[in-house]
Structure formats: C-alpha cells, structure tokens
Design an enzyme around this catalytic site. Structure first.
Site, PDB file in Angstrom:
ATOM      1  N   GLU A 113      62.716  86.837  89.847  1.00 41.87           N
ATOM      2  CA  GLU A 113      61.995  85.687  89.298  1.00 41.87           C
ATOM      3  C   GLU A 113      61.594  84.795  90.470  1.00 41.87           C
ATOM      4  O   GLU A 113      62.445  84.151  91.084  1.00 41.87           O
ATOM      5  CB  GLU A 113      62.869  84.916  88.295  1.00 41.87           C
ATOM      6  CG  GLU A 113      63.272  85.765  87.103  1.00 41.87           C
ATOM      7  CD  GLU A 113      63.731  84.950  85.898  1.00 41.87           C
ATOM      8  OE1 GLU A 113      63.297  83.785  85.761  1.00 41.87           O
ATOM      9  OE2 GLU A 113      64.512  85.484  85.105  1.00 41.87           O
ATOM     10  N   GLU A 165      64.359  87.688  74.635  1.00 43.49           N
ATOM     11  CA  GLU A 165      63.229  86.791  74.388  1.00 43.49           C
ATOM     12  C   GLU A 165      61.942  87.511  73.995  1.00 43.49           C
ATOM     13  O   GLU A 165      60.885  87.273  74.608  1.00 43.49           O
ATOM     14  CB  GLU A 165      62.985  85.880  75.612  1.00 43.49           C
ATOM     15  CG  GLU A 165      64.149  84.966  75.926  1.00 43.49           C
ATOM     16  CD  GLU A 165      63.825  83.872  76.955  1.00 43.49           C
ATOM     17  OE1 GLU A 165      62.688  83.829  77.437  1.00 43.49           O
ATOM     18  OE2 GLU A 165      64.715  83.061  77.251  1.00 43.49           O
ATOM     19  N   TYR A 195      67.568  75.531  75.604  1.00 45.67           N
ATOM     20  CA  TYR A 195      67.177  74.725  76.764  1.00 45.67           C
ATOM     21  C   TYR A 195      66.681  73.355  76.309  1.00 45.67           C
ATOM     22  O   TYR A 195      66.028  73.240  75.279  1.00 45.67           O
ATOM     23  CB  TYR A 195      66.057  75.421  77.546  1.00 45.67           C
ATOM     24  CG  TYR A 195      66.497  76.627  78.346  1.00 45.67           C
ATOM     25  CD1 TYR A 195      67.227  76.459  79.516  1.00 45.67           C
ATOM     26  CD2 TYR A 195      66.181  77.914  77.951  1.00 45.67           C
ATOM     27  CE1 TYR A 195      67.636  77.555  80.279  1.00 45.67           C
ATOM     28  CE2 TYR A 195      66.576  79.023  78.707  1.00 45.67           C
ATOM     29  CZ  TYR A 195      67.297  78.833  79.868  1.00 45.67           C
ATOM     30  OH  TYR A 195      67.694  79.908  80.611  1.00 45.67           O
ATOM     31  N   GLU A 225      71.795  81.901  77.133  1.00 43.77           N
ATOM     32  CA  GLU A 225      71.195  81.130  78.224  1.00 43.77           C
ATOM     33  C   GLU A 225      71.156  79.666  77.833  1.00 43.77           C
ATOM     34  O   GLU A 225      70.833  79.324  76.690  1.00 43.77           O
ATOM     35  CB  GLU A 225      69.745  81.584  78.527  1.00 43.77           C
ATOM     36  CG  GLU A 225      69.627  82.974  79.104  1.00 43.77           C
ATOM     37  CD  GLU A 225      68.181  83.336  79.475  1.00 43.77           C
ATOM     38  OE1 GLU A 225      67.349  82.413  79.614  1.00 43.77           O
ATOM     39  OE2 GLU A 225      67.895  84.531  79.608  1.00 43.77           O
TER      40      GLU A 225
END
Ligand SMILES: *[C@@H]1O[C@H](CO)[C@@H](O)[C@H](O)[C@H]1NC(C)=O
Ligand SMILES: *[C@@H]1O[C@H](CO)[C@@H](O)[C@H](O)[C@H]1NC(C)=O
Ligand SMILES: *[C@@H]1O[C@H](CO)[C@@H](O)[C@H](O)[C@H]1NC(C)=O
Ligand SMILES: *[C@@H]1O[C@H](CO)[C@@H](O)[C@H](O)[C@H]1NC(C)=O
Ligand SMILES: *[C@@H]1O[C@H](CO)[C@@H](O)[C@H](O)[C@H]1NC(C)=O
Length: 486
Positions: free
Chosen positions: A139, A292, A364, A404
């Site tokens: 990433e 995801e 998040y 996450e």
C-alpha cells in the site's frame, strides 16, 4: 472505510490510487529506504527461474533453503530463525459434507449435517490483535519509499516494474521480523491478521510476483513461537473485489465477472487445505474469504456476494480439518445486520460460541468529512455507541470480528505524530473507548496497522505503544469508566 455512505469518497480515493484507509495529511519522516546500500551488492532471488543483480540494494539474507519454494510452499516448510512448522503431512480427512453436493441456487445450508462446532474455550476470551498491513500486499500510502522511482500505483503495476522482485524480497524479509512478534506479545497482543493476495497462490495471466506465502509461513511460525493466533486474510481477490489499491489492483471491480468467483474459491480451498489442517490448529484461528468487497450498482451485488459467501464457506469447510477454525467474510460496509439471516443459515443456527462463520467489520472514524468534523468527545461517544449501532449483542449468534480500526483521528490543536500530552491523552481515551466497545460486543479486534512505513503517527500500533501506552499493556485501562457500559 467507515460505511456505505462513503462510496463516492471511496471512488475518488481509488482514482487517486491511494487507499480506503485514508488520505493521510502528510507523510512524515519519509526516508529514502534504499539509499546507503552497498553499490555493487547483488541480490539473490529465491525463485530459481529468476536471477537479477541490482546496484541499489543490499544483498538479501534469504536462505538458500528457500530457493525451492514456489508459490505454494511445500507442506511443512521450515526455515532457520523461527519456530519449526509441523513436518507431518496433512491428513486428508473430511468431517464435513462436501460443498459439491450443495445446490448452487441455494448454497446457504449444507445438507443438514451440523457443521458448526467451534470449541471457543480453546481461544482467548477476546482476540486482541494487530494487522500486518502493507507487508505482503503493498500500500503505497503506507510505505511510499518502496514505490519511489516507479510509476506504480498498486501491487499489479509495481510487480510489472523494473527490479520489482528484488525490492519485494527486500521488503518481505525486513518489514516484519521475529522481533515484531516478540514486541506485540509483550504489549498483550494475542493475534495478528495477515493480509495476503490471492496471487501468492495463483498468478496465472497476471504480472503478479509470487513468493509472499513463504513469508506468511514464517509469520505463522513466529506467532506460534510467541503464543499468538493468526487470521489469514485473503485481502486481494481475483479481478479485484473493490478496485482499491489494497486489493492489489486499482480500477475496475471485476471480482464477480468471468471465472473470478470460482478462482477465489479455488485459492481459498488451497489456503484451507494447509492452514485448516490440524497441524496448524494451534496457531491459525481463522481464514477470511474476502476483504472489503465493494457493494453497489457499479461493483458487486449484495445478493451474489452473500450467495458466494455461503458457497465459499462450504467449499472451504470441505478442505478444513480443524473444526474450530473461523471462516470470515467482510460485511462489504452493508452493516452486520444485513448479514444476520444469511449467517444463521450458513451456521445452521448454531449458538454464538459454536458458530464458525463470522463477519469482519471495519470501523474507522477518519475516512470522511463528517467523521473528521467530530470533537474528541464525539469520537469517544461514537466509539462507545458502537455496541448499540454497528455491533451486535453477543446472543445474536453471529460472531463479529472488528478486523480493522484506527486510533488516528483529528484532535483539535494536535498534529498527528507530534505527541503532545493532549494528543497522548486523547488518543489513549479514544483507543480505550473503542476496544471497550469491541470487547463488549465482538469476538475481538485488530488494529490497522502494526506500522506505517517509518511514520510515527497514530496509524501505527508500534507508535501508539511507544508514545501513548509506554509500559502499559493493551489490557490495562487508564480510563476504565470512559464508556457507560464499563
Ligand atoms: C450429507 O452429505 C454427506 C457428505 O456428502 C453425506 O455423507 C451425508 O449422508 C449427507 N447427509 C444427508 C442427511 O443427506
Ligand atoms: C436447487 O434447489 C432449488 C430450490 O430448492 C430447486 O428448485 C432446484 O431444482 C435445485 N437445483 C438442482 C440442480 O438441484
Ligand atoms: C476445548 O478446548 C479446551 C482447551 O483447549 C480443551 O481443554 C477441551 O478438551 C476442548 N473440548 C473439546 C470438546 O474438544
Ligand atoms: C521492539 O521494541 C523495542 C523497544 O521499543 C524497539 O527498540 C525495537 O526496535 C522493536 N523491534 C522491532 C522489530 O520493531
Ligand atoms: C446445530 O447445533 C446447534 C448448537 O448445538 C443447535 O442449536 C442446532 O439446532 C443444530 N442444528 C442442526 C441442524 O442440527
């Protein structure tokens, strides 16, 4: 990513070839990672078919014994420097009904045999974990140094660039090492989630470079050595399940096109054959089917995704000897509530502590403008409120894993990474609020991510431990009453 409302942001982010994990404001402490290497050292690449010399990298310390490794590491592979993996061959037994007997139009239920029987007492009451992100799946926003001097925007284009294999070997062998496991266990961390791309197991018709699975194997050895559990997370699926960088390929979402869903299952069966065997039952606690998947008109359909989840679950179960292995599926940001019916069918209505199919949820608060506008107290309230909003009560019969989340948020007057007392206190409060909620209403949590290149901000668990926790462990509470549920 924080929710369905952020798909516009998602697309924009994908276009920028960055990640759903956020657009960090600045990259601090960028360093030219490859500078200073002896100029004429050669790199020995472990793939026997490739040799390459480089004038920019130090020589690798990959053992000669690795040289026979192919994309599928031989069963029982061991290497020096970490705990020995089991050497006996897997027993090809199958305690579960075969998936092939499943009617494709109704894959949710097996043929009536009760497949679900996790022995939860084998596991810690709560998994307290960390992701090993940006390691086996690159990433660029997290490790920009590696991308320097290339035009690459993702693993696909990186792997096509000059000298990629040498750089990957260098990264794989240095970014995560045994010392990281030692440190994580000293923090009270008992699990790791390890993202890996499907291409480690099958790179046909792609530019992807294989070999990451040997490092997954190493990491599993280290986890075993330090008494930690591993979730093997298939983070990049064939065709890309979300078009984001962290899927390995920016752009089109083609996971549900062509034969990609079937190829996904084949790769997962390959993974399950190995890591679902009894030889790994002491260390591998779960396999994640897909990470995801983007749900939407321009991407994946929810009904196909749920149909596939059931099909993939049974196919993986068929190859899985370890009946305590969790088989997880990300909710696709549709909310766990949209998965309860499907999950109940897949789990044969098993009770919470016996269900093996679980949902991975990512929470998040740093992905969209609305989150960014919250005050610290509002962030904390939202985190405590997860038990009534995003999570499910434990009697819901659906094991949820928060696979996450991040402690990185905008705190007024504070700059991420400049560890003022205000930032230290705020980050600690927010972190404790989140993990209180996760431990109250889920099987456990996994911070994204252990490190973020050399960045010293709150995305990095290493940095949080160093700057916020000091000598405390993640089980210690400095603000025990921060959420009203205790
Ligand atoms: C379910 O499938 C398994 C494996 O194919 C078979 O052994 C078993 O007899 C089946 N059970 C029923 C109730 O059909
Ligand atoms: C699958 O199940 C559906 C509904 O239960 C049934 O209508 C269909 O005929 C079955 N298909 C096969 C190939 O068995
Ligand atoms: C469940 O796991 C615990 C802890 O490993 C073990 O003592 C117990 O025998 C197991 N129970 C069953 C039914 O396998
Ligand atoms: C482990 O933690 C120590 C103490 O913070 C640190 O010096 C060391 O670099 C860490 N090791 C790794 C591999 O990150
Ligand atoms: C499977 O096991 C669970 C938990 O013991 C039980 O509640 C459920 O009724 C069982 N399902 C079937 C189809 O036997």
């Amino acid at each position: 990513m924080s929710g369905t409302h952020s798909f516009a942001a998602f697309a924009a982010i994908a276009l920028l070839a960055l990640t759903t994990h956020a657009l960090p404001q600045t990259f601090r402490h960028r360093r030219p990672q490859w500078d200073g290497a002896a100029s004429s050292d050669s790199i020995s690449i472990y793939s026997p078919t490739t040799t390459e010399t480089s004038t920019t990298f130090p020589s690798l310390s990959v053992e000669p014994s690795h040289s026979f490794l192919s994309s599928t590491a031989p069963y029982g592979y061991t290497a020096s420097g970490f705990a020995a993996a089991p050497t006996s061959a897997p027993v090809p037994s199958n305690p579960y009904p075969t998936a092939s007997s499943t009617n494709n139009t109704s894959p949710y239920q097996s043929n009536g045999t009760n497949e679900t029987s996790v022995n939860t007492s084998k596991y810690p009451a709560k998994f307290r974990g960390v992701n090993l992100g940006a390691w086996l799946v690159l990433e660029g926003w997290m490790t920009p140094d590696i991308f320097q001097g290339t035009d690459a925007t993702d693993q696909w284009t990186f792997d096509s660039s000059d000298g990629a294999e040498g750089k990957l070997q260098q990264h794989w062998s240095t970014y995560i090492t045994e010392g990281d496991f030692k440190n994580m266990s000293s923090w009270g961390i008992n699990a790791v989630r390890i993202p890996i791309g499907y291409w480690a197991y099958n790179n046909a018709n792609t530019p992807y470079i294989t070999g990451a699975d040997a490092y997954l194997e190493k990491a599993i050895g280290w986890a075993r050595q330090y008494g930690m559990w591993v979730m093997v997370d298939c983070h990049g699926s064939p065709g890309s399940q979300n078009g984001a960088e962290h899927s390995g390929h920016v752009g089109a979402v083609s996971w549900q096109a062509d034969d990609n869903l079937q190829l996904s299952i084949e790769v997962l069966q390959n993974i399950a054959q190995k890591y679902g065997s009894m030889e790994y039952a002491d260390v591998v606690m779960g396999i994640e089917l897909v990470n995801e998947p983007k749900i939407g008109d321009d991407a994946n359909s929810l009904s196909t995704t749920q149909w596939w989840a059931a099909k993939a679950y049974h196919a993986v179960k068929e190859k899985t000897e370890n009946k305590d292995l969790y088989i997880l599926h990300h909710d696709g940001f549709t909310g766990v509530q949209s998965w309860t019916d499907v999950s109940a069918k897949i789990n044969n209505n098993a009770a919470y502590d016996q269900a093996t199919f679980g949902i991975d949820l990512h929470l998040y608060q740093n992905q969209d403008d609305q989150s960014k506008s919250l005050s610290l107290q509002q962030h904390i309230d939202k985190a405590c409120g997860y038990v009534n909003t995003d999570l499910l009560p434990l009697d819901s019969n659906l094991p949820v894993f928060v696979g996450e989340f991040s402690a990185q948020i905008d705190i007024e007057n504070c700059q991420d990474g400049d560890w003022s007392q205000e930032l230290i206190d705020g980050t600690r409060q927010y972190f404790e609020a989140m993990i209180n909620a996760y431990e109250h209403s889920s099987r456990g949590w996994f911070v994204w991510s252990l490190k973020q290149g050399s960045d010293n901000g709150a995305w990095s668990m290493e940095s949080i431990m160093q700057n916020v926790y000091g000598n405390d462990k993640v089980t210690d509470r400095k603000y025990p009453g921060i959420c009203s549920f205790g």
